[in-house]
Design an enzyme around this catalytic site. Structure first.
Site, PDB file in Angstrom:
ATOM      1  N   GLU A   1       0.822  -1.317   0.054  1.00 37.18           N
ATOM      2  CA  GLU A   1      -0.036   0.104   0.007  1.00 37.18           C
ATOM      3  C   GLU A   1       0.813   1.348  -0.133  1.00 37.18           C
ATOM      4  OE1 GLU A   1      -4.413  -0.964   1.792  1.00 37.18           O
ATOM      5  OE2 GLU A   1      -3.141   0.418   3.006  1.00 37.18           O
TER       6      GLU A   1
ATOM      7  N   HIS B   1       8.343 -26.678  -1.942  1.00 38.04           N
ATOM      8  CA  HIS B   1       7.631 -27.826  -2.617  1.00 38.04           C
ATOM      9  C   HIS B   1       6.442 -27.298  -3.495  1.00 38.04           C
ATOM     10  CE1 HIS B   1       9.668 -30.833  -0.244  1.00 38.04           C
ATOM     11  NE2 HIS B   1       9.982 -29.847   0.511  1.00 38.04           N
TER      12      HIS B   1
ATOM     13  N   LYS C   1     -14.141  -0.063  -3.961  1.00 37.60           N
ATOM     14  CA  LYS C   1     -15.256   0.469  -3.054  1.00 37.60           C
ATOM     15  C   LYS C   1     -16.451   1.279  -3.679  1.00 37.60           C
ATOM     16  CE  LYS C   1     -12.145   0.967   1.054  1.00 37.60           C
ATOM     17  NZ  LYS C   1     -11.724   2.087   2.034  1.00 37.60           N
TER      18      LYS C   1
END
Ligand code: PA5
Length: 452
Positions: A290, A311, A425
């Protein structure tokens, strides 16, 4: 007291000679601009001297609220998202028992995290789990209006009041939010909840050393004084008076910027060899993602838990596109000892390890991986942490915060805003017909119709 140690030798060897040193001026200027408050985002520098300015009285106040919740609750739900939860979770998981979620913790309330997603099944299962529990809630939101957290809090508040009665619920619900603004503050004032303030000048992802992190950490039974002390010592070790060559945050900021700008290393993978550190990496990803990912720039912060992910992601790291570098969190001393037993039959062929500590094997896995990845073209930064306790976690937190502030400035972005987070948003509110979003709702419906 020992310090966490940064080793950049296996990263700088991928750069031209003198590349890291060439950032000295820029890094020193960036560090000074934080101190003098002249950098972009200078209204969000409240975290800079937080560790050295937290008073014993304030710590005692947090501890006393924590003690009340510890006494009255079997479970405490921390409702928050992003910077309003990742730091607390990172510290609690790093210091806690890996299996307390299964076995329960006899001495401390269980800490459960919610308000960080909108998963209906998650919330159903949470409310079912809480049905027969004496639980409390910490509602953490700086804006006080974040949908994920507010939705969760609405559900939990009701459930808590139903199960414990409104009066008792009032004693076990705490709000940590803005001093005056937002729905969380309004509800807390109306209901008479105990509250703590998230200072205006501390952004969410820099707030773990405020009550946002300290209260849940104290409820979980950890020593917040030691955490702050570790951070304060790192504040000293990374001050403007510390020469570039001796300042670990300055060197980390310099080497990662050099790798990005001069060696095409666009992805940084935070690696640990202790599963307890998974959420330390999640916290770090938010802090750096951010802070730096904007204006079309920024290293992409990724993470792996080794040896588990050797792995799965190991192949990519060893031989995939050479656009990555690794930063390894290496814990020098574990808190417990487990020895491999001898087995007379030696059916598994592992007697060559008999009598050795598990951590000795882990350390060889770490060293072997480091050598292999460096040979494979992956620069390696190493942060050596003496042991996992509150003090060193405090050091680590402040180290990453100050290095992030410096690094973002060197990159040429404002590390303290996050304008890009608003885009989803806006669309979500438009799609849900939130009052005030009428024009956006109309526009998005037209767009979807045109795209159908
Ligand atoms: O770092 C940030 O500012 C964000 O990640 C916020 O912490 C997150 O969006 C939650 O915001 P709030 O605390 O306002 O609910």
């Amino acid at each position: 007291m020992k310090k966490i140690i940064l080793d950049i030798t296996k990263a700088s060897s991928f750069l031209k000679e003198g590349a890291v040193e060439s950032y000295k001026q820029q890094v020193n200027d960036a560090r000074r601009s934080l101190e003098e408050g002249t950098c972009p985002g200078n209204d969000f520098l409240g975290w800079l001297h937080l560790p050295s300015s937290v008073t014993p009285e304030f710590i005692n106040e947090i501890q006393s609220v924590a003690d009340t919740l510890r006494e009255k609750c079997e479970v405490v739900v921390v409702a928050g998202i992003g910077g309003s939860y990742l730091g607390a979770r990172a510290v609690i998981e790093a210091l806690g028992n890996s299996f307390s979620w299964l076995t329960g913790d006899k001495k401390n309330p269980m800490i459960v995290f919610a308000g960080n997603n909108i998963g209906e099944d998650y919330l159903y299962e949470l409310t079912e789990y809480l049905k027969d529990k004496k639980f409390g809630v910490i509602n953490i939101s700086k804006s006080g209006t974040t949908t994920e957290t507010a939705l969760t809090f609405r559900l939990l508040k009701k459930q808590c009041e139903t199960q414990r009665g409104k009066d008792e619920a009032r004693d076990v619900i705490v709000a940590i939010t803005d001093a005056v603004k937002g729905a969380a503050r309004a509800a807390a004032t109306k209901e008479g909840y105990k509250t703590f303030v998230i200072p205006d000048n501390v952004g969410g992802r820099f707030s773990v050393l405020t009550p946002v992190g300290l209260l849940p950490i104290a409820i979980a039974g950890f020593d917040i004084k030691a955490l702050i002390q570790g951070a304060a010592d790192m504040e000293n070790a990374t001050g403007t008076d510390v020469p570039f060559e001796e300042n670990p945050a300055a060197l980390y900021a310099a080497v990662r910027n050099a790798l990005y700008a001069q060696a095409g290393k666009k992805i940084e993978i935070m690696v640990n060899y202790q599963p307890k550190l998974h959420f330390m990496s999640e916290w770090w990803k938010q802090l750096y993602g951010e802070s730096e990912g904007k204006d079309g720039k920024g290293i992409f912060p990724a993470s792996c838990d080794f040896t588990t992910d050797l792995h799965s992601m190991g192949q990519w790291i060893q031989q995939g596109e050479r656009s990555i570098f690794e930063t390894v969190l290496s814990i020098e001393k574990t808190n417990h000892e487990v020895l491999f037993p001898n087995d007379e039959e030696n059916l598994d062929g592992l007697n060559f390890l008999a009598g050795k500590r598990v951590d000795e094997v882990n350390k060889m896995a770490e060293l072997g991986t480091r050598l292999a990845h460096v040979d494979g073209g992956v620069p390696n930064i190493r942060l050596s942490v003496p042991e996992l306790n509150e003090y060193y976690i405090g050091q680590l937190i402040y180290f990453f915060e100050i290095a992030c502030g410096i690094s973002g400035n060197v990159l040429g972005v404002n590390p303290f805003n996050q304008p890009g987070v608003e885009a989803y948003k806006k669309n979500m509110f438009a799609l849900l017909n939130k009052p005030g979003y009428e024009a956006e709702s109309k526009a998005i419906q037209e767009r979807l119709a045109a795209e159908a």
